[in-house]
Scaffold this motif. Structure first.
Motif, PDB file in Angstrom:
ATOM      1  N   GLY A  92      18.240  59.089  39.829  1.00 40.97           N
ATOM      2  CA  GLY A  92      17.609  58.313  40.888  1.00 40.97           C
ATOM      3  C   GLY A  92      18.598  57.774  41.890  1.00 40.97           C
ATOM      4  O   GLY A  92      18.224  57.081  42.834  1.00 40.97           O
ATOM      5  N   GLY A  93      19.889  58.066  41.703  1.00 41.38           N
ATOM      6  CA  GLY A  93      20.903  57.591  42.644  1.00 41.38           C
ATOM      7  C   GLY A  93      21.449  56.216  42.336  1.00 41.38           C
ATOM      8  O   GLY A  93      22.242  55.684  43.106  1.00 41.38           O
ATOM      9  N   TYR A  94      21.042  55.619  41.228  1.00 42.59           N
ATOM     10  CA  TYR A  94      21.535  54.287  40.875  1.00 42.59           C
ATOM     11  C   TYR A  94      22.963  54.381  40.356  1.00 42.59           C
ATOM     12  O   TYR A  94      23.337  55.336  39.674  1.00 42.59           O
ATOM     13  N   CYS A  95      23.745  53.359  40.671  1.00 47.53           N
ATOM     14  CA  CYS A  95      25.127  53.285  40.193  1.00 47.53           C
ATOM     15  C   CYS A  95      25.404  51.870  39.703  1.00 47.53           C
ATOM     16  O   CYS A  95      25.120  50.894  40.406  1.00 47.53           O
ATOM     17  N   LEU A  96      25.940  51.755  38.500  1.00 51.42           N
ATOM     18  CA  LEU A  96      26.333  50.469  37.934  1.00 51.42           C
ATOM     19  C   LEU A  96      27.820  50.491  37.627  1.00 51.42           C
ATOM     20  O   LEU A  96      28.349  51.494  37.142  1.00 51.42           O
ATOM     21  N   VAL A  97      28.480  49.374  37.910  1.00 50.60           N
ATOM     22  CA  VAL A  97      29.870  49.184  37.511  1.00 50.60           C
ATOM     23  C   VAL A  97      29.924  47.952  36.625  1.00 50.60           C
ATOM     24  O   VAL A  97      29.640  46.835  37.077  1.00 50.60           O
ATOM     25  N   LEU A  98      30.245  48.157  35.352  1.00 49.33           N
ATOM     26  CA  LEU A  98      30.320  47.062  34.388  1.00 49.33           C
ATOM     27  C   LEU A  98      31.777  46.644  34.228  1.00 49.33           C
ATOM     28  O   LEU A  98      32.636  47.485  33.941  1.00 49.33           O
ATOM     29  N   SER A  99      32.040  45.347  34.426  1.00 49.56           N
ATOM     30  CA  SER A  99      33.402  44.818  34.322  1.00 49.56           C
ATOM     31  C   SER A  99      33.429  43.673  33.322  1.00 49.56           C
ATOM     32  O   SER A  99      32.508  42.849  33.281  1.00 49.56           O
ATOM     33  N   LEU A 100      34.501  43.610  32.542  1.00 46.25           N
ATOM     34  CA  LEU A 100      34.660  42.549  31.553  1.00 46.25           C
ATOM     35  C   LEU A 100      35.667  41.528  32.069  1.00 46.25           C
ATOM     36  O   LEU A 100      36.802  41.875  32.420  1.00 46.25           O
ATOM     37  N   LEU A 101      35.247  40.265  32.147  1.00 47.01           N
ATOM     38  CA  LEU A 101      36.113  39.178  32.598  1.00 47.01           C
ATOM     39  C   LEU A 101      36.498  38.330  31.400  1.00 47.01           C
ATOM     40  O   LEU A 101      35.634  37.825  30.679  1.00 47.01           O
ATOM     41  N   GLU A 102      37.799  38.184  31.192  1.00 46.11           N
ATOM     42  CA  GLU A 102      38.302  37.384  30.080  1.00 46.11           C
ATOM     43  C   GLU A 102      39.362  36.408  30.583  1.00 46.11           C
ATOM     44  O   GLU A 102      39.831  36.500  31.714  1.00 46.11           O
ATOM     45  N   GLY A 103      39.724  35.478  29.740  1.00 48.74           N
ATOM     46  CA  GLY A 103      40.821  34.575  30.045  1.00 48.74           C
ATOM     47  C   GLY A 103      40.631  33.826  31.341  1.00 48.74           C
ATOM     48  O   GLY A 103      39.584  33.221  31.594  1.00 48.74           O
ATOM     49  N   LEU A 104      41.663  33.879  32.211  1.00 50.85           N
ATOM     50  CA  LEU A 104      41.652  33.134  33.463  1.00 50.85           C
ATOM     51  C   LEU A 104      40.514  33.588  34.377  1.00 50.85           C
ATOM     52  O   LEU A 104      39.874  32.754  35.035  1.00 50.85           O
TER      53      LEU A 104
END
Length: 217
Positions: A92-104
């Motif tokens: 369907g043309g969808y795009c996801l970018v999953l990012s992990l934020l840790e610490g600071l």
């Protein structure tokens, strides 16, 4: 013409030129079979309205204009997969970018959430979901808890309230733990999975719709 090819002009052409024009027209889509040419001649002369040139591929005579009618295969829903940080290009043309934020990084976004307004509804407490998060499309029994709505809803009821088209519902990506939807395209994160001041790791979801229009049929 803007809508197709003028049958009247083809009718007036020399038979050899007309045959070559029809061959080129047909072969713009698929190789021409010998038995197709007489049928195309009948189509030009108005003796028939439709010529089937292949699976899902037809040439029609619509009020003197030859037009292609091509049926495309519907996009298949996304098969469930384990969701980990990374980039996902989906049906369907969808795009996801999953990012992990840790610490600071995690502490900064909790301390100054207004600086991340764009992603405010697209962040989740990663410690609640790390071992069981899946990326998929809707399944029977899925429920979602909209922020500030005071309770959970089935996706069917939510989609009905939002007026989401039926053909789009099967392709909308989501993140889930079992039948609990953590994050839903267009809605953001479930209230049950929002970060708190005690959160140590945050999952940030960035989305893109750049290719959706190109893939819609």
């Amino acid at each position: 013409t803007p809508d197709g090819w003028n049958a009247e002009i083809l009718q007036a052409a020399d038979a050899v030129i007309r045959a070559e024009a029809l061959r080129r027209l047909a072969e713009s889509k698929r190789p021409l079979r010998q038995q197709d040419l007489p049928k195309l001649e009948q189509l030009v002369q108005g003796e028939c309205k439709v010529v089937q040139l292949g699976p899902g591929l037809r040439l029609i005579n619509q009020n003197g204009i030859l037009q292609w009618k091509q049926k495309t295969q519907p996009l298949q829903p996304l098969a469930p997969q384990r969701a980990v940080p990374g980039t996902y290009h989906l049906p369907g043309g969808y795009c996801l970018v999953l990012s992990l934020l840790e610490g600071l990084d995690c502490e900064q976004i909790k301390k100054f959430p207004q600086s991340r307004k764009k992603g405010l509804t697209n962040w989740a407490d990663y410690d609640k979901i790390v071992d069981s998060l899946s990326l998929r499309t809707r399944q029977p029994g899925d429920v979602f808890r909209p922020v500030g709505r005071g309770g959970s809803k089935t996706l069917k009821k939510l989609f009905n309230e939002k007026g989401v088209p039926l053909q789009q519902r099967a392709l909308l990506p989501l993140l889930a733990v079992g039948s609990q939807v953590v994050w839903l395209w267009g809605e953001g994160t479930s209230e049950a999975f929002l970060p708190s001041q005690d959160t140590k790791r945050i999952l940030l979801v960035n989305v893109s719709q750049d290719s959706i229009k190109e893939s819609e049929t």
